[in-house]
Structure formats: structure tokens, C-alpha cells
Design a protein around this motif. Sequence first.
Motif, PDB file in Angstrom:
ATOM      1  N   TYR A  72      87.547 -65.978  53.318  1.00 51.86           N
ATOM      2  CA  TYR A  72      86.796 -64.746  53.524  1.00 51.86           C
ATOM      3  C   TYR A  72      86.950 -64.227  54.954  1.00 51.86           C
ATOM      4  O   TYR A  72      87.149 -64.991  55.901  1.00 51.86           O
ATOM      5  CB  TYR A  72      85.305 -64.985  53.252  1.00 51.86           C
ATOM      6  CG  TYR A  72      84.941 -64.955  51.795  1.00 51.86           C
ATOM      7  CD1 TYR A  72      84.452 -63.799  51.197  1.00 51.86           C
ATOM      8  CD2 TYR A  72      85.112 -66.086  50.999  1.00 51.86           C
ATOM      9  CE1 TYR A  72      84.123 -63.771  49.853  1.00 51.86           C
ATOM     10  CE2 TYR A  72      84.794 -66.070  49.653  1.00 51.86           C
ATOM     11  CZ  TYR A  72      84.292 -64.899  49.089  1.00 51.86           C
ATOM     12  OH  TYR A  72      83.983 -64.883  47.748  1.00 51.86           O
ATOM     13  N   ARG A  73      86.845 -62.914  55.055  1.00 52.89           N
ATOM     14  CA  ARG A  73      86.698 -62.271  56.361  1.00 52.89           C
ATOM     15  C   ARG A  73      85.212 -62.000  56.535  1.00 52.89           C
ATOM     16  O   ARG A  73      84.585 -61.355  55.698  1.00 52.89           O
ATOM     17  CB  ARG A  73      87.487 -60.973  56.418  1.00 52.89           C
ATOM     18  CG  ARG A  73      87.417 -60.290  57.795  1.00 52.89           C
ATOM     19  CD  ARG A  73      88.310 -59.064  57.880  1.00 52.89           C
ATOM     20  NE  ARG A  73      87.837 -57.975  57.054  1.00 52.89           N
ATOM     21  CZ  ARG A  73      88.418 -57.567  55.925  1.00 52.89           C
ATOM     22  NH1 ARG A  73      89.484 -58.222  55.467  1.00 52.89           N
ATOM     23  NH2 ARG A  73      87.928 -56.569  55.220  1.00 52.89           N
ATOM     24  N   TYR A 129      89.855 -68.551  47.485  1.00 54.73           N
ATOM     25  CA  TYR A 129      90.382 -67.788  48.611  1.00 54.73           C
ATOM     26  C   TYR A 129      89.405 -67.834  49.805  1.00 54.73           C
ATOM     27  O   TYR A 129      88.224 -68.106  49.640  1.00 54.73           O
ATOM     28  CB  TYR A 129      90.628 -66.323  48.205  1.00 54.73           C
ATOM     29  CG  TYR A 129      91.559 -66.178  47.031  1.00 54.73           C
ATOM     30  CD1 TYR A 129      92.941 -66.297  47.189  1.00 54.73           C
ATOM     31  CD2 TYR A 129      91.053 -65.928  45.751  1.00 54.73           C
ATOM     32  CE1 TYR A 129      93.797 -66.166  46.106  1.00 54.73           C
ATOM     33  CE2 TYR A 129      91.900 -65.794  44.665  1.00 54.73           C
ATOM     34  CZ  TYR A 129      93.260 -65.926  44.836  1.00 54.73           C
ATOM     35  OH  TYR A 129      94.109 -65.798  43.764  1.00 54.73           O
ATOM     36  N   LYS A 162      88.251 -64.557  60.103  1.00 52.78           N
ATOM     37  CA  LYS A 162      89.107 -63.880  59.130  1.00 52.78           C
ATOM     38  C   LYS A 162      89.505 -64.789  57.981  1.00 52.78           C
ATOM     39  O   LYS A 162      89.860 -64.320  56.906  1.00 52.78           O
ATOM     40  CB  LYS A 162      90.359 -63.334  59.823  1.00 52.78           C
ATOM     41  CG  LYS A 162      90.075 -62.200  60.791  1.00 52.78           C
ATOM     42  CD  LYS A 162      91.360 -61.634  61.361  1.00 52.78           C
ATOM     43  CE  LYS A 162      91.067 -60.461  62.294  1.00 52.78           C
ATOM     44  NZ  LYS A 162      92.321 -59.884  62.857  1.00 52.78           N
ATOM     45  N   LYS A 163      89.476 -66.097  58.213  1.00 50.19           N
ATOM     46  CA  LYS A 163      89.896 -67.036  57.180  1.00 50.19           C
ATOM     47  C   LYS A 163      88.926 -68.217  57.126  1.00 50.19           C
ATOM     48  O   LYS A 163      89.235 -69.308  57.583  1.00 50.19           O
ATOM     49  CB  LYS A 163      91.321 -67.537  57.437  1.00 50.19           C
ATOM     50  CG  LYS A 163      92.387 -66.456  57.276  1.00 50.19           C
ATOM     51  CD  LYS A 163      93.785 -67.041  57.463  1.00 50.19           C
ATOM     52  CE  LYS A 163      94.845 -65.969  57.259  1.00 50.19           C
ATOM     53  NZ  LYS A 163      96.217 -66.527  57.415  1.00 50.19           N
ATOM     54  N   THR A 191      84.001 -60.442  52.929  1.00 54.99           N
ATOM     55  CA  THR A 191      85.054 -59.800  52.139  1.00 54.99           C
ATOM     56  C   THR A 191      86.112 -60.830  51.806  1.00 54.99           C
ATOM     57  O   THR A 191      86.722 -61.423  52.699  1.00 54.99           O
ATOM     58  CB  THR A 191      85.701 -58.636  52.904  1.00 54.99           C
ATOM     59  OG1 THR A 191      84.696 -57.703  53.293  1.00 54.99           O
ATOM     60  CG2 THR A 191      86.734 -57.928  52.028  1.00 54.99           C
ATOM     61  N   GLU A 192      86.321 -61.052  50.506  1.00 55.26           N
ATOM     62  CA  GLU A 192      87.254 -62.067  50.048  1.00 55.26           C
ATOM     63  C   GLU A 192      88.697 -61.663  50.337  1.00 55.26           C
ATOM     64  O   GLU A 192      89.073 -60.498  50.154  1.00 55.26           O
ATOM     65  CB  GLU A 192      87.064 -62.273  48.538  1.00 55.26           C
ATOM     66  CG  GLU A 192      87.890 -63.399  47.957  1.00 55.26           C
ATOM     67  CD  GLU A 192      87.734 -63.493  46.453  1.00 55.26           C
ATOM     68  OE1 GLU A 192      87.959 -64.582  45.901  1.00 55.26           O
ATOM     69  OE2 GLU A 192      87.390 -62.466  45.819  1.00 55.26           O
ATOM     70  N   ASN A 193      89.491 -62.614  50.799  1.00 52.65           N
ATOM     71  CA  ASN A 193      90.914 -62.357  51.056  1.00 52.65           C
ATOM     72  C   ASN A 193      91.734 -62.572  49.775  1.00 52.65           C
ATOM     73  O   ASN A 193      92.695 -63.325  49.735  1.00 52.65           O
ATOM     74  CB  ASN A 193      91.425 -63.278  52.168  1.00 52.65           C
ATOM     75  CG  ASN A 193      90.835 -62.923  53.521  1.00 52.65           C
ATOM     76  OD1 ASN A 193      90.756 -61.749  53.887  1.00 52.65           O
ATOM     77  ND2 ASN A 193      90.386 -63.932  54.256  1.00 52.65           N
ATOM     78  N   ARG A 241      88.545 -58.282  44.851  1.00 48.70           N
ATOM     79  CA  ARG A 241      87.910 -58.973  45.974  1.00 48.70           C
ATOM     80  C   ARG A 241      86.391 -58.980  45.853  1.00 48.70           C
ATOM     81  O   ARG A 241      85.778 -57.952  45.566  1.00 48.70           O
ATOM     82  CB  ARG A 241      88.306 -58.303  47.294  1.00 48.70           C
ATOM     83  CG  ARG A 241      89.761 -58.516  47.678  1.00 48.70           C
ATOM     84  CD  ARG A 241      90.109 -57.806  48.963  1.00 48.70           C
ATOM     85  NE  ARG A 241      91.500 -58.072  49.337  1.00 48.70           N
ATOM     86  CZ  ARG A 241      92.128 -57.488  50.358  1.00 48.70           C
ATOM     87  NH1 ARG A 241      91.479 -56.608  51.123  1.00 48.70           N
ATOM     88  NH2 ARG A 241      93.392 -57.774  50.610  1.00 48.70           N
ATOM     89  N   ARG A 295      93.307 -56.298  45.810  1.00 48.99           N
ATOM     90  CA  ARG A 295      92.203 -55.653  46.506  1.00 48.99           C
ATOM     91  C   ARG A 295      91.020 -55.339  45.595  1.00 48.99           C
ATOM     92  O   ARG A 295      89.863 -55.507  45.978  1.00 48.99           O
ATOM     93  CB  ARG A 295      92.721 -54.369  47.169  1.00 48.99           C
ATOM     94  CG  ARG A 295      91.680 -53.641  48.028  1.00 48.99           C
ATOM     95  CD  ARG A 295      92.306 -52.416  48.667  1.00 48.99           C
ATOM     96  NE  ARG A 295      93.349 -52.776  49.593  1.00 48.99           N
ATOM     97  CZ  ARG A 295      93.137 -53.047  50.884  1.00 48.99           C
ATOM     98  NH1 ARG A 295      91.905 -53.023  51.372  1.00 48.99           N
ATOM     99  NH2 ARG A 295      94.140 -53.358  51.672  1.00 48.99           N
TER     100      ARG A 295
END
Length: 483
Positions: A241-242, A239, A252-253, A404-406, A413, A410
Motif C-alpha cells: 500500500y501507499r 499487494y 509507498k510499499k 491506496t493499494e498498489n 485497487r 487501477r
Amino acid sequence: MNYTFTLLCLVLSSCFWSCTNLSAQVLKGKIVDAQTQEPIGYASVQLSPNYGVITNQEGDFSLLQKDFPPEALVHITHIGYQEIHIAIKDLIRQPVIALEPSALLLKEVVLGPTLTASQILQKYVENSSKNHAVSGVRVRYFSRTKETYLPKRFEVDLKKISFANKKELQEKIEAFEKKFNNKEITGFTETITDVYLTPKGMVTNHLKALKLIDGNGLNMDNFQDKFFEHTFKQLESPYTYRINSGIIPLEKKASMKEISSDANAADTLKNSNGFYALGYGFIGQRDFIRKQDSYEYTLQGTQTVNGMSCYHLTFQPRKNKAKYVGELFINTDDFGLVYYTYELAPEKSDFKLNLKWMLGVKFNSFDNKMEVLMKKTPSGTYYPQFIKKYNASYIYIDRSLSFTENHPKRRERKKMKLNFLVEMTTGVADEIIAVETEPQEGEVKPFEPGYIFYDVKRQYDPKYWSEYTILEATEAVRSFKGE
């Protein structure tokens, strides 16, 4: 009989080696001041108007003899010295060449109307687009860059991590920090490049490139990769990250794969890179040319530079915003700029930013100097024969960084937050010399694949450039050896 045969083989072998060595003869020498015996750096050593080299800062030079006969003359010049012409065969016998200072150069008289410093500078500007718009020529450049970094403080404080043992990771980070703190990191980069100057613009073709790096692999090009290996390895995820720095969202990605692979771009040299100092636009953008009312110019007289009679102008700040002091040598015939040098005036900074208390960032480019010697093409336009520049900066960064992992779930993460403090000084010294020129007709298309890979070494090999004429290695380059 056996003895005679062995002796004959040795003689023939010796003759063969001598002939082979002669065909690939490398001319080496040293230029010194006749009065002080001190080495003369950056003297011009030419075998023809289109082929030659510059001495390094220690006065040494080397160049391939190619097909020039032993009777061919080597032309040696330097500002403030008498020009010397010496046959190749004599240079081989006596490689140390002493140049006599020429006091007469300071007393030359130019016949014609008397011009002021401002009038001379204005005529340079009026003629610059004609004199310095080079096209229809290929110039082969050798460049050497020395990078020096001194991290005074490199500290990373792991504040939060959701997926690993915080204490163990902090210990790994601190072990990595010890490799950098207060250790000077030095590296060299050398390249050979053909630069095609055409009516439609500039096309570059990098032929070969070398990097000499610290024995531990600790240079700024691969710093991110090394730090990722020690700190962010466990953030790898399918995934994105932010990423935030303080309260500022950076991305954000962003994937860890993209972040870790960004450093790989430093392993290649793109054909669009470098040679920014070619053409009249570069010097024309300097404020001591654009903002003449901010500077005081003085005509010192005339000197001969590269065989051309030149007006010698000096300049210094007149107003507070002006930054530089330096010299300009402008051809008395066509007002082309033949040679110039400048540096920051005392107490001046090229660029300064202090947001230390607001954003934890401070930057100061406290040293900036440049020297350029120009040469004329047969068509009468000028191109840089030699470029030397140096920049030094102070960098301070005290920032937080969070990931913070997307992840769609939740609770699963991955999260990490750290504070990092970096305080360092950096220095970058460039030397670029033109070793060969030839006319180039027609259109030149971009070269494919558009880049080359650096050869990364930890010790200098004098044979690496044996096929090319280059700026002779200094003692610092020759003795470079990774620990």
C-alpha cells in the motif's frame, strides 16, 4: 494404633514442611517512622554489601534469606534516619521496624578545606569518569513499570472506502471507540535482568518478564493490533500500500501484514533494552551538570548517605532556559555522586511541540522527575542501587490517513481514507533496584537468542517471583485484576 500412626504422620509432615520452609525462608517486614508510624518508602535493606533490597513506597520489603544464618545482621538505612542493624531471627519475630529520625545528620562537620558549591560540583565532574565507570561486575536488577493512559477523546471518522459497506464499518469503529474514551488504562511490567558491566561495554541478560494488562486487553502495546482487527482487517491484500497522512507520504510499499505484525514486537523484551541510567554519561548529560552557569547551587551542609559522608547541594534555575530543581549528594572523600533527585521546576516543560493548527499535532511532556541512589563496588566505583523516575505527557493528534493499494489494475485497487483524533494523557513510572552483585571477570558475549517473551497475565500471582528477591508488590499491584 491407627490414631497414633495418623498423629505421627501429621507431626512428621509438619516437621518436613517447617524444614522446607526454613530452607526457602522469605524475610518480610515493614519500615516505619518511629515518631509518626508512617511507612518509609525506598529504605535500603541489606543482608550483605552485595545482596539486599529496597522497601516499596508503602514501606514493605521481602527478600530470600538464602544461606544467611539466623544470627546474620540485616542493615537498614535511609537518608535522614539512624541506621539499624537487626538479626534475622529478631526480624522474623518483629517484622515492623521503626527508624528514628536523625537531626544530627544535618549538623555534621567535614574536616578539611572549605569548598563552595561550585567547587564541589566541579570536582565531581573532574572525577566522574573514574568514579562512575563501572566494569568487572554483574548486577542483578529488578524493575517495575506502571503505565497509565487516559484517552480523553478517541474518534475515527471513515471518509471513504472502496471495498466494504461504509456504514457497517463505521458502526464497528464507533463500538471500538467506546471502549477507550475516558477509560483509564493501567498496566504493570516487571522484569529480572542480569547486567554485566565490562571494560568493553554493557551486556544484558533478561531472565524473566511479566506483563499485567487490562482485562479487555486494552493497553497501548496491543492497541495497534486491536485497532487493526476492527478497522484494517479488510485491507489485507497480497499487494503493498501507499500510505499518506494529510499531504505527507509515509510509505509507498507497506504491506498490511507488516503493519499488523509490528505490534508483536511488544511481546518480547530484547537484551539491548533498558538500563540507560547506568554509567556516568547519563547524569553527565543533564543540563544541571552540563550548563552550570544556568543554575544556582547552594551548599546545605553534609549528610550521611549509604554509610558515606556527603556534601548536600541543592539547585534551581538561574536563567529562563534552565528547567529543573533538585538535590545532589557528593562524597566528601572521592567526590563521587552518591544520590541525586530532580524534577521540573514550576511552569517548566521537558519537551513541548505545538503544531495543532498546522499539522494537527500537539505534545507536552509536563512532568519529569527522577531519583537515583548509588552504591560503591569493592573497587571503589559507583553503580545505581535504586532508580525511580516518572514521566507524564499530553498528546493531541488530529490527522487524516489514507491507504491506496498498489494493485496493477487501477480499477481494482482498494482505497480507504479516514480522519482520526486522539487526545490523551500518559504516565510512566519506573522503579529499578539492584538486588545482587558479584565480580565478573573476562569477556561477556551477547546472550542468545537475544530476547525473551513476556508472560502476560490479567491478575497478579504472588508466587510468580518466588525464586527471586524483588521489590515487594504494592497494594495496587497485588489487587490488580482485569475485568
